[in-house]
Design a protein around this motif. Structure first.
Motif, mmCIF file in Angstrom:
data_model
loop_
_atom_site.group_PDB
_atom_site.id
_atom_site.type_symbol
_atom_site.label_atom_id
_atom_site.label_comp_id
_atom_site.label_asym_id
_atom_site.label_seq_id
_atom_site.Cartn_x
_atom_site.Cartn_y
_atom_site.Cartn_z
ATOM 1 N N ALA A 114 0.576 -2.415 -17.903
ATOM 2 C CA ALA A 114 0.367 -1.025 -18.295
ATOM 3 C C ALA A 114 0.903 -0.074 -17.223
ATOM 4 N N ASN A 115 0.880 1.199 -17.540
ATOM 5 C CA ASN A 115 1.190 2.254 -16.582
ATOM 6 C C ASN A 115 0.400 2.102 -15.302
ATOM 7 N N GLY A 116 1.065 2.138 -14.162
ATOM 8 C CA GLY A 116 0.329 2.119 -12.897
ATOM 9 C C GLY A 116 -0.156 0.745 -12.471
ATOM 10 N N ALA A 117 0.236 -0.313 -13.190
ATOM 11 C CA ALA A 117 -0.231 -1.666 -12.840
ATOM 12 C C ALA A 117 0.370 -2.144 -11.524
ATOM 13 N N GLY A 118 1.552 -1.584 -11.177
ATOM 14 C CA GLY A 118 2.201 -2.000 -9.931
ATOM 15 C C GLY A 118 3.557 -2.652 -10.154
ATOM 16 N N LYS A 119 4.125 -2.469 -11.341
ATOM 17 C CA LYS A 119 5.398 -3.141 -11.669
ATOM 18 C C LYS A 119 6.537 -2.627 -10.781
ATOM 19 N N SER A 120 6.673 -1.295 -10.701
ATOM 20 C CA SER A 120 7.758 -0.742 -9.872
ATOM 21 C C SER A 120 7.554 -1.109 -8.409
ATOM 22 N N THR A 121 6.291 -1.095 -7.979
ATOM 23 C CA THR A 121 6.009 -1.428 -6.579
ATOM 24 C C THR A 121 6.429 -2.869 -6.275
ATOM 25 N N THR A 122 6.254 -3.765 -7.243
ATOM 26 C CA THR A 122 6.673 -5.158 -7.041
ATOM 27 C C THR A 122 8.183 -5.203 -6.799
ATOM 28 N N ARG A 158 -4.094 0.789 -2.461
ATOM 29 C CA ARG A 158 -3.538 -0.562 -2.564
ATOM 30 C C ARG A 158 -2.901 -0.722 -3.941
ATOM 31 N N ALA A 159 -1.565 -0.844 -3.970
ATOM 32 C CA ALA A 159 -0.864 -0.961 -5.257
ATOM 33 C C ALA A 159 -0.718 -2.424 -5.678
ATOM 34 N N LEU A 160 -0.518 -3.325 -4.697
ATOM 35 C CA LEU A 160 -0.398 -4.755 -5.003
ATOM 36 C C LEU A 160 -1.418 -5.528 -4.188
ATOM 37 N N TYR A 198 0.839 -1.215 0.000
ATOM 38 C CA TYR A 198 0.000 0.000 0.000
ATOM 39 C C TYR A 198 0.864 1.251 0.000
ATOM 40 N N TYR A 199 0.311 2.347 -0.558
ATOM 41 C CA TYR A 199 0.836 3.698 -0.312
ATOM 42 C C TYR A 199 -0.271 4.402 0.453
ATOM 43 N N GLY A 200 -0.151 4.527 1.753
ATOM 44 C CA GLY A 200 -1.247 5.062 2.555
ATOM 45 C C GLY A 200 -2.457 4.150 2.388
ATOM 46 N N GLU A 233 9.039 -4.167 -17.558
ATOM 47 C CA GLU A 233 9.041 -3.364 -18.786
ATOM 48 C C GLU A 233 7.645 -3.023 -19.276
ATOM 49 N N GLN A 234 7.536 -1.819 -19.831
ATOM 50 C CA GLN A 234 6.325 -1.490 -20.588
ATOM 51 C C GLN A 234 6.484 -1.927 -22.033
ATOM 52 N N ASN A 235 7.747 -2.007 -22.491
ATOM 53 C CA ASN A 235 8.019 -2.495 -23.836
ATOM 54 C C ASN A 235 7.946 -4.028 -23.808
ATOM 55 N N ASP A 237 14.279 -1.992 -13.593
ATOM 56 C CA ASP A 237 12.992 -1.304 -13.735
ATOM 57 C C ASP A 237 13.001 -0.425 -14.993
ATOM 58 N N GLU A 238 12.303 -0.875 -16.027
ATOM 59 C CA GLU A 238 12.137 -0.127 -17.281
ATOM 60 C C GLU A 238 13.435 0.411 -17.869
ATOM 61 N N PRO A 239 14.398 -0.487 -18.168
ATOM 62 C CA PRO A 239 15.648 0.013 -18.739
ATOM 63 C C PRO A 239 15.471 0.702 -20.084
ATOM 64 N N PRO A 297 16.950 1.242 -10.499
ATOM 65 C CA PRO A 297 15.638 1.890 -10.440
ATOM 66 C C PRO A 297 15.238 2.546 -11.755
ATOM 67 N N GLU A 298 13.934 2.772 -11.891
ATOM 68 C CA GLU A 298 13.427 3.492 -13.056
ATOM 69 C C GLU A 298 14.018 4.909 -13.052
ATOM 70 N N GLY A 299 14.355 5.409 -14.231
ATOM 71 C CA GLY A 299 14.878 6.783 -14.299
ATOM 72 C C GLY A 299 16.345 6.882 -13.924
HETATM 73 P P1 ATP Z 1 4.775 2.846 -14.375
HETATM 74 O O1 ATP Z 1 5.070 1.980 -15.530
HETATM 75 O O2 ATP Z 1 3.977 4.053 -14.733
HETATM 76 O O3 ATP Z 1 5.958 3.138 -13.496
HETATM 77 P P2 ATP Z 1 4.001 0.719 -12.579
HETATM 78 O O4 ATP Z 1 3.330 -0.465 -13.176
HETATM 79 O O5 ATP Z 1 5.438 0.603 -12.248
HETATM 80 O O6 ATP Z 1 3.744 1.998 -13.483
HETATM 81 P P3 ATP Z 1 3.652 1.588 -9.855
HETATM 82 O O7 ATP Z 1 4.576 2.748 -10.026
HETATM 83 O O8 ATP Z 1 4.118 0.417 -9.096
HETATM 84 O O9 ATP Z 1 3.154 1.083 -11.299
HETATM 85 O O10 ATP Z 1 2.276 2.128 -9.247
HETATM 86 C C1 ATP Z 1 1.215 1.279 -8.815
HETATM 87 C C2 ATP Z 1 0.117 2.122 -8.200
HETATM 88 O O11 ATP Z 1 0.571 2.736 -6.995
HETATM 89 C C3 ATP Z 1 -0.374 3.260 -9.083
HETATM 90 O O12 ATP Z 1 -1.773 3.385 -8.896
HETATM 91 C C4 ATP Z 1 0.363 4.465 -8.557
HETATM 92 O O13 ATP Z 1 -0.399 5.651 -8.765
HETATM 93 C C5 ATP Z 1 0.466 4.156 -7.072
HETATM 94 N N1 ATP Z 1 1.691 4.733 -6.482
HETATM 95 C C6 ATP Z 1 2.972 4.490 -6.854
HETATM 96 N N2 ATP Z 1 3.855 5.155 -6.078
HETATM 97 C C7 ATP Z 1 3.100 5.862 -5.196
HETATM 98 C C8 ATP Z 1 3.404 6.766 -4.128
HETATM 99 N N3 ATP Z 1 4.663 7.054 -3.812
HETATM 100 N N4 ATP Z 1 2.354 7.292 -3.449
HETATM 101 C C9 ATP Z 1 1.071 6.989 -3.756
HETATM 102 N N5 ATP Z 1 0.721 6.149 -4.741
HETATM 103 C C10 ATP Z 1 1.710 5.585 -5.455
#
Ligand code: ATP
Length: 235
Positions: free
Chosen positions: A35-43, A15-17, A10-12, A192-194, A159-161, A82-84
């Motif tokens: 896709a964007n925001g699916a939770g890949k980076s959070t994993t 729920r990301a995962l 979770y972020y607050g 990856e998104q690609n 993360d997204e090289p 990390p991404e970026g």
């Molecule tokens: P992207 O490809 O855009 O990086 P992603 O698949 O890696 O997307 P995450 O970055 O893991 O996705 O985000 C998953 C969810 O958690 C999204 O809904 C995002 O808005 C939310 N999220 C990510 N980081 C934070 C944060 N620091 N605070 C609040 N919400 C967050």
């Protein structure tokens, strides 16, 4: 090698995962697409200890690492790019690489790995005294990967090289990732998104949608799957 067992992150209140489970076997290249925001980076950040899961377990070689601090997870052999990129812009290429080896004490091994990353990316050798921030985006990605290799990881989290890089540079970086896996025996977990390029490189893949794994298979099977083609491959 790595077992992620039903983690919720979770972020607050967000729920990301939502109960992710997956496995990475030694020597594999695994990709997590979505896709964007699916939770890949959070994993990835849950595995490397930066964002702690609220429930569930993460085991690395049988050891529970769920609540270990990130530096202990690095010293066990897991390293994240990390991404970026996030290199140190004021430090030189060499100093960035030294930072990667911060937790190591084997001087000979560090020297051998430095020679190895300069062989993988000769441009970094030419620019060894240049500050990181003055490198191009592709060179910074090469430096970020090289800095992680300097930590001597057994599991490398990427993360997204490909993010923001020209197709030619992406192909170059992906072929180096393949070499690191084949020659150095490093297990790779690639986010990856690609999806097209990631699945062509990886042995197996997981598909993440809104914090849930919705599909997993060999890369060949995912590349041939009509739903995946439509949703992620733009075909
Ligand atoms: P992207 O490809 O855009 O990086 P992603 O698949 O890696 O997307 P995450 O970055 O893991 O996705 O985000 C998953 C969810 O958690 C999204 O809904 C995002 O808005 C939310 N999220 C990510 N980081 C934070 C944060 N620091 N605070 C609040 N919400 C967050």
């Amino acid at each position: 090698m790595l077992k992620v067992d039903s983690i919720h992150t979770y972020y607050g209140n967000i729920r990301a995962l939502d109960g992710i489970s997956l496995e990475v076997r030694e020597g594999e290249i695994i990709t997590l697409i979505g896709a964007n925001g699916a939770g890949k980076s959070t994993t990835l950040m849950s595995i490397s200890g930066i964002t702690k899961p609220r429930s569930g377990k993460i085991l690395f070689e049988g050891k529970d690492i769920t609540s270990l601090p990130p530096h202990e997870i690095v010293s066990l052999g897991i390293c994240q790019v990390p991404e970026g990129r996030r290199i140190f812009p004021q430090l030189s290429v060499l100093e960035n690489l030294d930072m990667g080896a911060y937790l190591r004490h084997d001087k000979e091994g560090i020297k051998a790995d430095l020679d190895y990353v300069f062989e993988l990316f000769p441009i970094l050798s030419n620019r060894r005294h240049q500050s990181g921030g003055t490198l191009s985006g592709g060179e910074q990605q090469m430096l970020a990967i090289s800095r992680a290799i300097m930590a001597k990881p057994r599991l490398l989290l990427l993360d997204e090289p490909s993010l923001g890089l020209a197709p030619l540079i992406v192909r170059q970086i992906f072929s180096i990732i393949e070499r690191i896996n084949a020659e150095h025996g490093t297990t790779i977990f690639l986010v990856e998104q690609n999806a097209n390029m990631a699945l062509k490189l990886a042995h197996r893949g997981y598909v993440l949608q809104n914090g849930v794994i919705v599909q997993t298979d060999t890369s060949e099977a995912l590349l041939a799957d009509n739903k995946i083609k439509e949703a992620y491959l733009g075909l």
